[in-house]
Design a protein around this motif. Structure first.
Motif, PDB file in Angstrom:
ATOM      1  N   VAL A  23       0.843  -1.189   0.000  1.00 50.91           N
ATOM      2  CA  VAL A  23       0.000   0.000   0.000  1.00 50.91           C
ATOM      3  C   VAL A  23       0.880   1.241   0.000  1.00 50.91           C
ATOM      4  CG1 VAL A  23      -1.924  -1.145   1.160  1.00 50.91           C
ATOM      5  CG2 VAL A  23      -0.217   0.049   2.518  1.00 50.91           C
ATOM      6  N   ILE A  24       0.275   2.359  -0.284  1.00 48.63           N
ATOM      7  CA  ILE A  24       0.974   3.635  -0.263  1.00 48.63           C
ATOM      8  C   ILE A  24       0.676   4.296   1.081  1.00 48.63           C
ATOM      9  CG2 ILE A  24       1.177   5.912  -1.319  1.00 48.63           C
ATOM     10  CD1 ILE A  24       0.036   4.601  -3.910  1.00 48.63           C
ATOM     11  N   THR A  77       0.641   7.676   3.122  1.00 49.57           N
ATOM     12  CA  THR A  77       0.564   9.086   2.754  1.00 49.57           C
ATOM     13  C   THR A  77       0.280   9.942   3.976  1.00 49.57           C
ATOM     14  OG1 THR A  77      -0.621  10.703   1.415  1.00 49.57           O
ATOM     15  CG2 THR A  77      -1.889   8.809   2.145  1.00 49.57           C
ATOM     16  N   ILE A 136      -3.023   8.255  -8.242  1.00 50.96           N
ATOM     17  CA  ILE A 136      -2.017   7.212  -8.014  1.00 50.96           C
ATOM     18  C   ILE A 136      -2.499   6.153  -7.028  1.00 50.96           C
ATOM     19  CG2 ILE A 136      -0.075   8.694  -8.611  1.00 50.96           C
ATOM     20  CD1 ILE A 136       0.446   8.919  -5.534  1.00 50.96           C
ATOM     21  N   GLY A 137      -3.659   6.406  -6.409  1.00 54.43           N
ATOM     22  CA  GLY A 137      -4.185   5.436  -5.461  1.00 54.43           C
ATOM     23  C   GLY A 137      -5.588   5.782  -5.032  1.00 54.43           C
ATOM     24  N   ASN A 156      -7.672   6.072  -1.458  1.00 58.67           N
ATOM     25  CA  ASN A 156      -7.542   6.126  -0.002  1.00 58.67           C
ATOM     26  C   ASN A 156      -8.486   5.125   0.652  1.00 58.67           C
ATOM     27  OD1 ASN A 156      -5.686   8.368   0.065  1.00 58.67           O
ATOM     28  ND2 ASN A 156      -7.403   9.612  -0.617  1.00 58.67           N
ATOM     29  N   ALA A 182      -3.298   4.138   1.060  1.00 54.25           N
ATOM     30  CA  ALA A 182      -4.054   4.071  -0.186  1.00 54.25           C
ATOM     31  C   ALA A 182      -3.633   2.819  -0.950  1.00 54.25           C
ATOM     32  CB  ALA A 182      -3.794   5.313  -1.038  1.00 54.25           C
ATOM     33  N   LEU A 183      -4.586   2.262  -1.681  1.00 54.60           N
ATOM     34  CA  LEU A 183      -4.277   1.148  -2.580  1.00 54.60           C
ATOM     35  C   LEU A 183      -3.673   1.731  -3.856  1.00 54.60           C
ATOM     36  CD1 LEU A 183      -7.592  -0.875  -2.281  1.00 54.60           C
ATOM     37  CD2 LEU A 183      -5.377  -1.468  -1.293  1.00 54.60           C
ATOM     38  N   PRO A 184      -2.567   1.182  -4.340  1.00 53.96           N
ATOM     39  CA  PRO A 184      -1.987   1.685  -5.590  1.00 53.96           C
ATOM     40  C   PRO A 184      -2.984   1.525  -6.746  1.00 53.96           C
ATOM     41  CG  PRO A 184      -0.445   0.246  -4.456  1.00 53.96           C
ATOM     42  CD  PRO A 184      -1.760   0.125  -3.742  1.00 53.96           C
ATOM     43  N   ILE A 185      -3.018   2.508  -7.625  1.00 49.82           N
ATOM     44  CA  ILE A 185      -4.019   2.543  -8.687  1.00 49.82           C
ATOM     45  C   ILE A 185      -3.908   1.343  -9.629  1.00 49.82           C
ATOM     46  CG2 ILE A 185      -2.743   3.976 -10.337  1.00 49.82           C
ATOM     47  CD1 ILE A 185      -6.518   4.157  -9.460  1.00 49.82           C
ATOM     48  N   ARG A 210      -3.298  -1.739  -8.833  1.00 45.85           N
ATOM     49  CA  ARG A 210      -4.059  -2.824  -8.209  1.00 45.85           C
ATOM     50  C   ARG A 210      -5.556  -2.582  -8.358  1.00 45.85           C
ATOM     51  NH1 ARG A 210      -2.288  -3.800  -2.263  1.00 45.85           N
ATOM     52  NH2 ARG A 210      -4.077  -5.164  -2.355  1.00 45.85           N
ATOM     53  N   VAL A 211      -5.958  -1.337  -8.201  1.00 46.82           N
ATOM     54  CA  VAL A 211      -7.379  -0.996  -8.302  1.00 46.82           C
ATOM     55  C   VAL A 211      -7.885  -1.235  -9.725  1.00 46.82           C
ATOM     56  CG1 VAL A 211      -9.058   0.887  -8.105  1.00 46.82           C
ATOM     57  CG2 VAL A 211      -7.231   0.646  -6.400  1.00 46.82           C
TER      58      VAL A 211
END
Length: 156
Positions: free
Chosen positions: A3-4, A6, A27-28, A30, A43-46, A48-49
């Motif tokens: 995860v990111i 932030t 970029i992710g 939240n 945040a989940l990295p974009i 992965r999303v």
């Protein structure tokens, strides 16, 4: 796990919004914050999303491979202290699950799945495989290394 972290403020109730970089690019997404520290959120990295969105569009639901165990991680310190390998200590095997069908037992330490070592999260390792895929699961059972074949199923 992947995860990111932030310092963007995420408050209860406003998770799910985009995390932007200085170029206004998403970029992710939240999803969590800490209660004991100010302005530390995750945040989940974009990438992965995006994969999950495509999966949902294609199947109408989110798919995840399922092994069927409850576990606790044996970290380096405990491994040295108890003279066991690092891995996932199996606390419970769900009846009729892939793990049960593949021969995994309570007390086993899952050391490797496929080519991936299990060091911090069994769920994360399993998520790299496909539903229906047969994987080789290496376990330590009472000091003996065993290799078991397990076919992952779709989880809930």
């Amino acid at each position: 796990e992947d995860v990111i972290q932030t310092d963007a403020a995420v408050n209860p109730g406003n998770s799910g919004g985009p995390l932007l970089n200085s170029g206004a690019q998403v970029i992710g997404v939240n999803f969590a914050t800490t209660s004991g520290a100010d302005n530390i959120s995750f945040a989940l990295p974009i990438d992965r999303v995006k994969l999950r969105i495509e999966e949902y569009r294609k199947y109408g639901k989110f798919l995840k491979p399922y092994l069927g165990v409850e576990y606790g991680i044996v970290g380096v310190r405990d491994a040295l202290l108890f003279d066991v390998p690092v891995g996932a200590y199996v606390q419970r095997v769900v009846p009729d699950s892939p793990a049960d069908k593949g021969g995994i037992e309570v007390g086993d330490i899952v050391v490797r799945i496929g080519e991936q070592r299990v060091a911090s999260s069994l769920v994360q390792v399993i998520s790299g495989f496909e539903i229906g895929q047969e994987v080789e699961v290496e376990v330590n059972r009472d000091g003996e290394e065993l290799k078991l074949g397990v076919v992952l199923e779709e989880g809930n």
